[in-house]
Structures are given as structure tokens and as C-alpha cells.
Scaffold this motif. Structure first.
Motif, PDB file in Angstrom:
ATOM      1  N   ASP A 150     -31.462 -26.932  -2.271  1.00  0.00           N
ATOM      2  CA  ASP A 150     -32.084 -28.092  -2.921  1.00  0.00           C
ATOM      3  C   ASP A 150     -32.647 -29.065  -1.887  1.00  0.00           C
ATOM      4  N   LEU A 151     -31.881 -29.327  -0.845  1.00  0.00           N
ATOM      5  CA  LEU A 151     -32.328 -30.241   0.213  1.00  0.00           C
ATOM      6  C   LEU A 151     -33.566 -29.680   0.910  1.00  0.00           C
ATOM      7  N   TYR A 152     -33.554 -28.396   1.187  1.00  0.00           N
ATOM      8  CA  TYR A 152     -34.701 -27.722   1.804  1.00  0.00           C
ATOM      9  C   TYR A 152     -35.961 -27.918   0.959  1.00  0.00           C
ATOM     10  N   LEU A 153     -35.835 -27.697  -0.332  1.00  0.00           N
ATOM     11  CA  LEU A 153     -36.989 -27.842  -1.219  1.00  0.00           C
ATOM     12  C   LEU A 153     -37.492 -29.282  -1.258  1.00  0.00           C
ATOM     13  N   GLU A 154     -36.568 -30.237  -1.263  1.00  0.00           N
ATOM     14  CA  GLU A 154     -36.958 -31.656  -1.247  1.00  0.00           C
ATOM     15  C   GLU A 154     -37.675 -32.013   0.061  1.00  0.00           C
ATOM     16  N   LEU A 155     -37.151 -31.539   1.175  1.00  0.00           N
ATOM     17  CA  LEU A 155     -37.785 -31.817   2.474  1.00  0.00           C
ATOM     18  C   LEU A 155     -39.172 -31.190   2.546  1.00  0.00           C
ATOM     19  N   LYS A 156     -39.311 -29.985   2.032  1.00  0.00           N
ATOM     20  CA  LYS A 156     -40.631 -29.341   2.009  1.00  0.00           C
ATOM     21  C   LYS A 156     -41.616 -30.139   1.173  1.00  0.00           C
ATOM     22  N   ARG A 157     -41.148 -30.697   0.055  1.00  0.00           N
ATOM     23  CA  ARG A 157     -42.025 -31.521  -0.793  1.00  0.00           C
ATOM     24  C   ARG A 157     -42.519 -32.750  -0.033  1.00  0.00           C
ATOM     25  N   GLU A 158     -41.706 -33.194   0.921  1.00  0.00           N
ATOM     26  CA  GLU A 158     -42.082 -34.352   1.745  1.00  0.00           C
ATOM     27  C   GLU A 158     -42.831 -33.911   3.007  1.00  0.00           C
ATOM     28  N   ASN A 159     -43.227 -32.646   3.044  1.00  0.00           N
ATOM     29  CA  ASN A 159     -43.956 -32.074   4.183  1.00  0.00           C
ATOM     30  C   ASN A 159     -43.160 -32.099   5.488  1.00  0.00           C
ATOM     31  N   GLU A 160     -41.861 -31.941   5.373  1.00  0.00           N
ATOM     32  CA  GLU A 160     -41.015 -31.832   6.564  1.00  0.00           C
ATOM     33  C   GLU A 160     -40.607 -30.368   6.664  1.00  0.00           C
ATOM     34  N   PHE A 161     -41.210 -29.656   7.615  1.00  0.00           N
ATOM     35  CA  PHE A 161     -41.038 -28.212   7.676  1.00  0.00           C
ATOM     36  C   PHE A 161     -40.091 -27.745   8.781  1.00  0.00           C
ATOM     37  N   ILE A 162     -39.927 -28.510   9.842  1.00  0.00           N
ATOM     38  CA  ILE A 162     -39.100 -28.064  10.963  1.00  0.00           C
ATOM     39  C   ILE A 162     -37.614 -28.216  10.630  1.00  0.00           C
ATOM     40  N   LEU A 163     -37.183 -29.430  10.330  1.00  0.00           N
ATOM     41  CA  LEU A 163     -35.767 -29.645  10.023  1.00  0.00           C
ATOM     42  C   LEU A 163     -35.356 -28.905   8.760  1.00  0.00           C
ATOM     43  N   SER A 164     -36.265 -28.812   7.807  1.00  0.00           N
ATOM     44  CA  SER A 164     -35.925 -28.111   6.556  1.00  0.00           C
ATOM     45  C   SER A 164     -35.583 -26.651   6.828  1.00  0.00           C
ATOM     46  N   LYS A 165     -36.335 -26.004   7.705  1.00  0.00           N
ATOM     47  CA  LYS A 165     -36.053 -24.596   8.024  1.00  0.00           C
ATOM     48  C   LYS A 165     -34.733 -24.448   8.772  1.00  0.00           C
ATOM     49  N   GLN A 166     -34.441 -25.377   9.655  1.00  0.00           N
ATOM     50  CA  GLN A 166     -33.170 -25.321  10.385  1.00  0.00           C
ATOM     51  C   GLN A 166     -31.996 -25.487   9.425  1.00  0.00           C
ATOM     52  N   ILE A 167     -32.130 -26.426   8.511  1.00  0.00           N
ATOM     53  CA  ILE A 167     -31.055 -26.696   7.548  1.00  0.00           C
ATOM     54  C   ILE A 167     -30.825 -25.508   6.625  1.00  0.00           C
ATOM     55  N   ILE A 168     -31.898 -24.890   6.142  1.00  0.00           N
ATOM     56  CA  ILE A 168     -31.725 -23.762   5.223  1.00  0.00           C
ATOM     57  C   ILE A 168     -31.075 -22.583   5.937  1.00  0.00           C
ATOM     58  N   ARG A 169     -31.438 -22.360   7.188  1.00  0.00           N
ATOM     59  CA  ARG A 169     -30.868 -21.228   7.927  1.00  0.00           C
ATOM     60  C   ARG A 169     -29.384 -21.430   8.206  1.00  0.00           C
TER      61      ARG A 169
END
Length: 118
Positions: A19-38
Motif C-alpha cells: 500500500d505504501l509503495y502504491l501511494e509513493l508511486k502516485r506521488e511520483n516517488e520511484f526510488i524509495l518506493s522500490k526500496q521499500i517494496i523490495r
């Protein structure tokens, strides 16, 4: 069969990280979101592998990896919080990951102690 609390906690936490990953992606944050999902989903995967371990040593290794992934996830969550890169509230996930880290650390220590007595 007794419920495995850490397996359940890490699975629910992984769902939170999705859920957090999807929210971060919606905010155009792609680097930290990928680290968090992994790292955030890897914790539970390693716990599941530990449950099916072939030996005590294998179990300790997988749980130790899960603990390391949990610490990494805590780092990424702290970056999201402190960098102000997002307005998302990550206080509850930070509290939960701290709880997961404590449980995993205790499992590792207890398992290592019991292995050394063999």
C-alpha cells in the motif's frame, strides 16, 4: 496447529508496504518506493523460508536475513519520514517494524543459544 505469529505479522506488514509503495508511486516517488517494496516484502518471504528450513543452521540463517531486511526497511521508512519527500504518515509502519525487529532478533538469539547446546 499453532499460529505462527511472526509469519502472520510479516505478511500483514508486507501488505502495508505494498500500500505504501502504491501511494509513493502516485506521488511520483520511484526510488524509495522500490526500496521499500523490495525489503518490506522480503522479510516475510525469508520467514516463510525459515519455517521450511532443512536444519537449525538453515533456520537461523533465514531468520537472520529476515532481521536484516527488517532493519533495512526501517531505514527506508525513516528516510521517507525525515526527508519530507512525502506527506504520508509512516509512524505506524515504523512502530510495527520495530516490533518485528525485536521478535526476529529474539528468535535468532534463542535459536543460536539452543544450537550451541547441541
Amino acid at each position: 496447529m499453532k499460529e505462527n505469529i511472526i509469519a502472520k505479522k510479516t505478511f500483514v506488514f508486507a501488505l502495508t508496504m505494498i500500500d505504501l509503495y502504491l501511494e509513493l508511486k502516485r506521488e511520483n516517488e520511484f526510488i524509495l518506493s522500490k526500496q521499500i517494496i523490495r525489503s518490506g516484502t522480503s522479510i516475510g518471504a525469508n520467514v516463510e523460508e525459515a519455517i521450511a528450513a532443512q536444519s537449525k543452521r538453515d533456520f537461523i540463517s533465514k531468520i537472520s536475513i529476515a532481521a536484516k531486511e527488517a532493519r533495512e526497511t526501517k531505514y527506508w521508512l525513516r528516510l521517507v519520514q525525515e526527508s519530507k519527500i512525502s506527506n504520508l504518515d509512516v509512524i505506524k509502519p515504523l512502530e510495527e517494524i520495530e516490533h518485528i525487529i525485536n521478535i526476529l532478533t529474539k528468535i535468532v538469539k534463542t535459536s543460536q543459544q539452543s544450537e550451541s547446546k547441541i
